[in-house]
Design a protein around this motif. Structure first.
Motif, mmCIF file in Angstrom:
data_model
loop_
_atom_site.group_PDB
_atom_site.id
_atom_site.type_symbol
_atom_site.label_atom_id
_atom_site.label_comp_id
_atom_site.label_asym_id
_atom_site.label_seq_id
_atom_site.Cartn_x
_atom_site.Cartn_y
_atom_site.Cartn_z
ATOM 1 N N HIS A 77 0.844 -1.196 0.000
ATOM 2 C CA HIS A 77 0.000 0.000 0.000
ATOM 3 C C HIS A 77 0.877 1.242 0.000
ATOM 4 O O HIS A 77 1.510 1.564 1.016
ATOM 5 C CB HIS A 77 -0.901 0.005 1.238
ATOM 6 C CG HIS A 77 -1.875 -1.136 1.260
ATOM 7 N ND1 HIS A 77 -3.190 -0.993 0.890
ATOM 8 C CD2 HIS A 77 -1.718 -2.444 1.580
ATOM 9 C CE1 HIS A 77 -3.814 -2.157 0.993
ATOM 10 N NE2 HIS A 77 -2.937 -3.062 1.414
ATOM 11 N N GLN A 80 0.622 4.068 2.895
ATOM 12 C CA GLN A 80 0.729 3.623 4.295
ATOM 13 C C GLN A 80 2.136 3.785 4.871
ATOM 14 O O GLN A 80 2.498 3.121 5.842
ATOM 15 C CB GLN A 80 0.225 2.178 4.425
ATOM 16 C CG GLN A 80 -1.264 2.073 4.118
ATOM 17 C CD GLN A 80 -1.846 0.679 4.301
ATOM 18 O OE1 GLN A 80 -1.192 -0.223 4.818
ATOM 19 N NE2 GLN A 80 -3.080 0.493 3.861
ATOM 20 N N TRP A 94 -7.000 -1.398 13.298
ATOM 21 C CA TRP A 94 -5.768 -0.841 12.741
ATOM 22 C C TRP A 94 -6.070 0.048 11.529
ATOM 23 O O TRP A 94 -5.515 1.143 11.386
ATOM 24 C CB TRP A 94 -4.824 -2.007 12.369
ATOM 25 C CG TRP A 94 -3.521 -1.585 11.802
ATOM 26 C CD1 TRP A 94 -2.405 -1.191 12.466
ATOM 27 C CD2 TRP A 94 -3.199 -1.525 10.402
ATOM 28 N NE1 TRP A 94 -1.401 -0.888 11.573
ATOM 29 C CE2 TRP A 94 -1.861 -1.081 10.304
ATOM 30 C CE3 TRP A 94 -3.887 -1.809 9.220
ATOM 31 C CZ2 TRP A 94 -1.211 -0.924 9.088
ATOM 32 C CZ3 TRP A 94 -3.242 -1.642 8.005
ATOM 33 C CH2 TRP A 94 -1.927 -1.201 7.951
ATOM 34 N N LEU A 95 -6.998 -0.406 10.708
ATOM 35 C CA LEU A 95 -7.377 0.414 9.544
ATOM 36 C C LEU A 95 -7.982 1.739 10.005
ATOM 37 O O LEU A 95 -7.608 2.813 9.524
ATOM 38 C CB LEU A 95 -8.394 -0.332 8.668
ATOM 39 C CG LEU A 95 -7.873 -1.505 7.837
ATOM 40 C CD1 LEU A 95 -9.039 -2.235 7.182
ATOM 41 C CD2 LEU A 95 -6.887 -1.037 6.771
ATOM 42 N N ARG A 202 -11.205 -1.937 -2.407
ATOM 43 C CA ARG A 202 -10.333 -2.247 -1.265
ATOM 44 C C ARG A 202 -10.634 -3.606 -0.647
ATOM 45 O O ARG A 202 -9.773 -4.449 -0.539
ATOM 46 C CB ARG A 202 -10.495 -1.160 -0.206
ATOM 47 C CG ARG A 202 -9.613 -1.404 0.973
ATOM 48 C CD ARG A 202 -9.665 -0.343 2.036
ATOM 49 N NE ARG A 202 -8.379 -0.335 2.669
ATOM 50 C CZ ARG A 202 -7.503 0.659 2.642
ATOM 51 N NH1 ARG A 202 -7.810 1.798 2.082
ATOM 52 N NH2 ARG A 202 -6.331 0.542 3.203
ATOM 53 N N PHE A 203 -11.898 -3.800 -0.230
ATOM 54 C CA PHE A 203 -12.445 -5.103 0.163
ATOM 55 C C PHE A 203 -13.949 -4.956 0.295
ATOM 56 O O PHE A 203 -14.469 -3.825 0.256
ATOM 57 C CB PHE A 203 -11.774 -5.719 1.388
ATOM 58 C CG PHE A 203 -11.835 -4.999 2.720
ATOM 59 C CD1 PHE A 203 -12.167 -3.656 2.844
ATOM 60 C CD2 PHE A 203 -11.532 -5.711 3.885
ATOM 61 C CE1 PHE A 203 -12.192 -3.031 4.089
ATOM 62 C CE2 PHE A 203 -11.560 -5.108 5.131
ATOM 63 C CZ PHE A 203 -11.892 -3.763 5.229
ATOM 64 N N HIS A 230 -8.678 -7.632 -1.020
ATOM 65 C CA HIS A 230 -8.318 -8.425 0.166
ATOM 66 C C HIS A 230 -9.366 -9.496 0.408
ATOM 67 O O HIS A 230 -10.557 -9.262 0.184
ATOM 68 C CB HIS A 230 -8.228 -7.522 1.394
ATOM 69 C CG HIS A 230 -7.153 -6.494 1.310
ATOM 70 N ND1 HIS A 230 -7.357 -5.266 0.733
ATOM 71 C CD2 HIS A 230 -5.863 -6.522 1.718
ATOM 72 C CE1 HIS A 230 -6.230 -4.565 0.798
ATOM 73 N NE2 HIS A 230 -5.301 -5.302 1.387
ATOM 74 N N GLU A 233 -8.791 -12.403 5.520
ATOM 75 C CA GLU A 233 -7.573 -12.058 6.262
ATOM 76 C C GLU A 233 -7.764 -12.270 7.766
ATOM 77 O O GLU A 233 -6.839 -12.723 8.451
ATOM 78 C CB GLU A 233 -7.226 -10.593 5.962
ATOM 79 C CG GLU A 233 -6.003 -10.063 6.691
ATOM 80 C CD GLU A 233 -5.656 -8.644 6.287
ATOM 81 O OE1 GLU A 233 -6.397 -8.055 5.468
ATOM 82 O OE2 GLU A 233 -4.630 -8.121 6.780
ATOM 83 N N HIS A 269 -3.881 -12.093 1.167
ATOM 84 C CA HIS A 269 -3.994 -12.814 2.449
ATOM 85 C C HIS A 269 -4.549 -14.235 2.350
ATOM 86 O O HIS A 269 -3.841 -15.183 2.633
ATOM 87 C CB HIS A 269 -4.717 -11.978 3.498
ATOM 88 C CG HIS A 269 -4.080 -10.634 3.665
ATOM 89 N ND1 HIS A 269 -2.808 -10.508 4.167
ATOM 90 C CD2 HIS A 269 -4.481 -9.387 3.314
ATOM 91 C CE1 HIS A 269 -2.474 -9.230 4.159
ATOM 92 N NE2 HIS A 269 -3.458 -8.522 3.638
ATOM 93 N N SER A 294 2.858 -9.106 7.532
ATOM 94 C CA SER A 294 1.573 -8.516 7.875
ATOM 95 C C SER A 294 0.724 -9.491 8.685
ATOM 96 O O SER A 294 0.106 -9.124 9.687
ATOM 97 C CB SER A 294 0.842 -8.120 6.588
ATOM 98 O OG SER A 294 -0.471 -7.734 6.856
ATOM 99 N N ASP A 320 2.992 -6.420 1.839
ATOM 100 C CA ASP A 320 1.800 -5.752 2.396
ATOM 101 C C ASP A 320 2.162 -4.601 3.339
ATOM 102 O O ASP A 320 1.452 -4.354 4.322
ATOM 103 C CB ASP A 320 0.865 -6.743 3.104
ATOM 104 C CG ASP A 320 -0.470 -6.084 3.480
ATOM 105 O OD1 ASP A 320 -0.938 -5.212 2.743
ATOM 106 O OD2 ASP A 320 -1.015 -6.429 4.548
HETATM 107 N N1 GUN Z 1 -7.970 -4.992 4.166
HETATM 108 C C1 GUN Z 1 -8.508 -3.870 3.658
HETATM 109 N N2 GUN Z 1 -7.628 -2.877 3.591
HETATM 110 C C2 GUN Z 1 -6.476 -3.359 4.069
HETATM 111 C C3 GUN Z 1 -5.176 -2.808 4.267
HETATM 112 O O1 GUN Z 1 -4.914 -1.650 3.984
HETATM 113 N N3 GUN Z 1 -4.235 -3.635 4.811
HETATM 114 C C4 GUN Z 1 -4.514 -4.926 5.122
HETATM 115 N N4 GUN Z 1 -3.546 -5.681 5.633
HETATM 116 N N5 GUN Z 1 -5.713 -5.465 4.951
HETATM 117 C C5 GUN Z 1 -6.694 -4.699 4.434
#
Ligand code: GUN
Ligand code: ZN
Length: 445
Positions: A77, A80, A94-95, A202-203, A230, A233, A269, A294, A320
């Motif tokens: 990313h 980041q 964390w996000l 993104r997801f 993603h 994960e 992931h 990660s 990641d």
């Molecule tokens: N899932 C959605 N966005 C992210 C991200 O920025 N990092 C990670 N590790 N997982 C995510």
């Protein structure tokens, strides 16, 4: 001008099947790699070079170092850089706590431009010559990164993130804006020089069904673009995704129903997967991307590589960053080794270095361009010093084989072991890339 790189040269031909599989690669003790115009012309023994091959060529002597194809990072990313290594919490916290606030800053083209330069210089100093990366939601972030990559002739796969819910307004678009801006970026950059576009929802959690429809349309309209997202994960992530898409059989089914599977689709992931998901990944040729630093840092879980291999899922390996804690693909190998050890699986050094180069090139369907040092490949090259640090030099005193040497690099190596990086034939490693100006002026207790 024609250049000849002289040194020990290693390039994989196929995936090593076992620890003694020396047929899987070419290794030249005193090798010569001839390159011109960003392309590799010839790979062979230095002493066997014919006079006309040397004619007009500049010899760059890298002995006793190891010359390999540049490393390939298949998932990270770009926005980041200030979130990497942020303390505590698992994925969703964390996000929200660290990542989205940092990504919001990439609406500013000046910030995005400064960070894009630093990001690519950092990757080059780590020996990484190709990346597939996420930008922020802002078109400006992708413009900045594509512009910086074009200026360095750097091989880049990237896309602006599409996300229209479950995050602060500063990092959201809409289904229409996500579609329009992605489309404009594809028109401006996809296939230009060494750049490819990745359609990047993104997801599932941060895209509404309406936005996923827009993703499906983009994929139909641009089948030669990559797709990245993603998957599976973190357990809380999976629960929330399935609550948001209650008709889905499982997490992958959400993406499947919007036409997102395929040989150019990269799923980051893939830890908590069921058998159906793995079979669907294998049948569609989709790629599961293993991100060991990660997965350990965010406490996400252990990538089950053996299960992927059993059903024939294509895999890749990646940093990641910033969920991952290191830009170095060598450090990434070290953590991958430990993740596999915890599952009673091995990660032989030949297979490890194959994965960083030809393996990841195959996962990106780019083995005809990158990942080897064969004639006609692009001249993306890394030069490695296995004695770069006192610890490595001491350990090397007992090393008697290439396999052992690779394991030293895999276990102890980082950017200090990278002596030089050639990007499309040009020596590009800055000796000390400058950090961007600090965002924080003082530390409080
Ligand atoms: N899932 C959605 N966005 C992210 C991200 O920025 N990092 C990670 N590790 N997982 C995510
Ligand atoms: Zn990621």
């Amino acid at each position: 001008m024609k250049s000849i790189l002289r040194g020990r040269i290693l390039s994989f031909l196929t995936e090593p099947q076992h620890a003694e599989d020396t047929d899987a690669f070419t290794y030249l003790e005193d090798g010569a790699l001839i390159m011109e115009g960003g392309k590799i012309l010839h790979l062979g023994d230095f002493v066997a070079l014919a006079p006309d091959q040397r004619l007009g060529a500049r010899v760059i002597d890298h002995r006793p170092h190891l010359i390999m194809p540049g490393f390939i990072d298949t998932h990270l990313h770009f926005p980041q850089m200030h979130a990497v290594g942020s303390w505590g919490k698992q994925l969703l916290d964390w996000l929200n706590t660290y990542t989205f606030p940092q990504e919001a800053r990439f609406a500013d083209p000046a910030h995005a431009g400064r960070m894009a330069s630093w990001f690519l210089d950092q990757l080059i100093s780590q020996g990484t010559t190709t990346v597939a990366t996420y930008c922020s939601v802002h078109r400006a972030s992708a413009e900045a990164l594509f512009t910086a990559a074009a200026g360095r002739d750097y091989r880049l796969i990237a896309g602006k993130v599409m996300m229209d819910r479950n995050a602060p307004a500063a990092v959201l678009d809409t289904p229409q804006a996500g579609y329009d801006h992605s489309k404009a970026l594809i028109a401006a950059w996809h296939g230009k020089g060494r750049i490819d576009y990745a359609i990047t929802p993104r997801f599932a959690i941060t895209s509404t069904p309406e936005q996923m429809e827009a993703v499906a349309t983009l994929i139909r309209e641009h089948p030669d673009c990559y797709v990245q997202t993603h998957l599976d994960e973190n357990r809380d992530e999976i629960d929330l995704a399935l609550r948001l898409y209650p008709r889905a059989r499982d997490y992958l089914d959400i993406y499947e129903s919007y036409g997102m599977l395929g040989s150019r689709s990269l799923f980051g992931h893939c830890i908590h997967m069921n058998d159906r998901e793995r079979s669907a990944m294998a049948e569609s040729g989709s790629v599961a991307v293993f991100c060991p630093t990660s997965n350990l840092f965010l406490g996400s879980g252990l990538f089950d590589e053996a299960a992927m291999r059993r059903v024939g899922v294509r895999t890749a390996i990646a940093t990641d960053v910033g969920g991952g804690t290191d830009y170095s693909m060598l450090r990434t190998l070290d953590e991958a080794y430990k993740v596999l050890q915890l599952q009673d699986c091995d990660f032989d050094p030949y297979r490890a270095f194959y994965s960083l180069t030809l393996g990841n090139a195959k996962a990106l369907s780019k083995a005809h361009q990158i990942g080897t040092l064969g004639p006609d490949s692009e001249a993306d090259i890394v030069v490695l010093d296995s004695r770069a640090t006192p610890v490595m030099a001491m350990r090397m005193e007992t090393v008697t084989s290439l396999r052992e040497e690779l394991f030293v690099l895999q276990t102890f190596g980082d950017d200090r072991a990278v002596k030089q990086t050639y990007v499309h034939g040009v020596a590009s490693k800055a000796q000390h890339p400058d950090p961007p100006p600090s965002a924080v002026s003082g530390q409080k207790i």
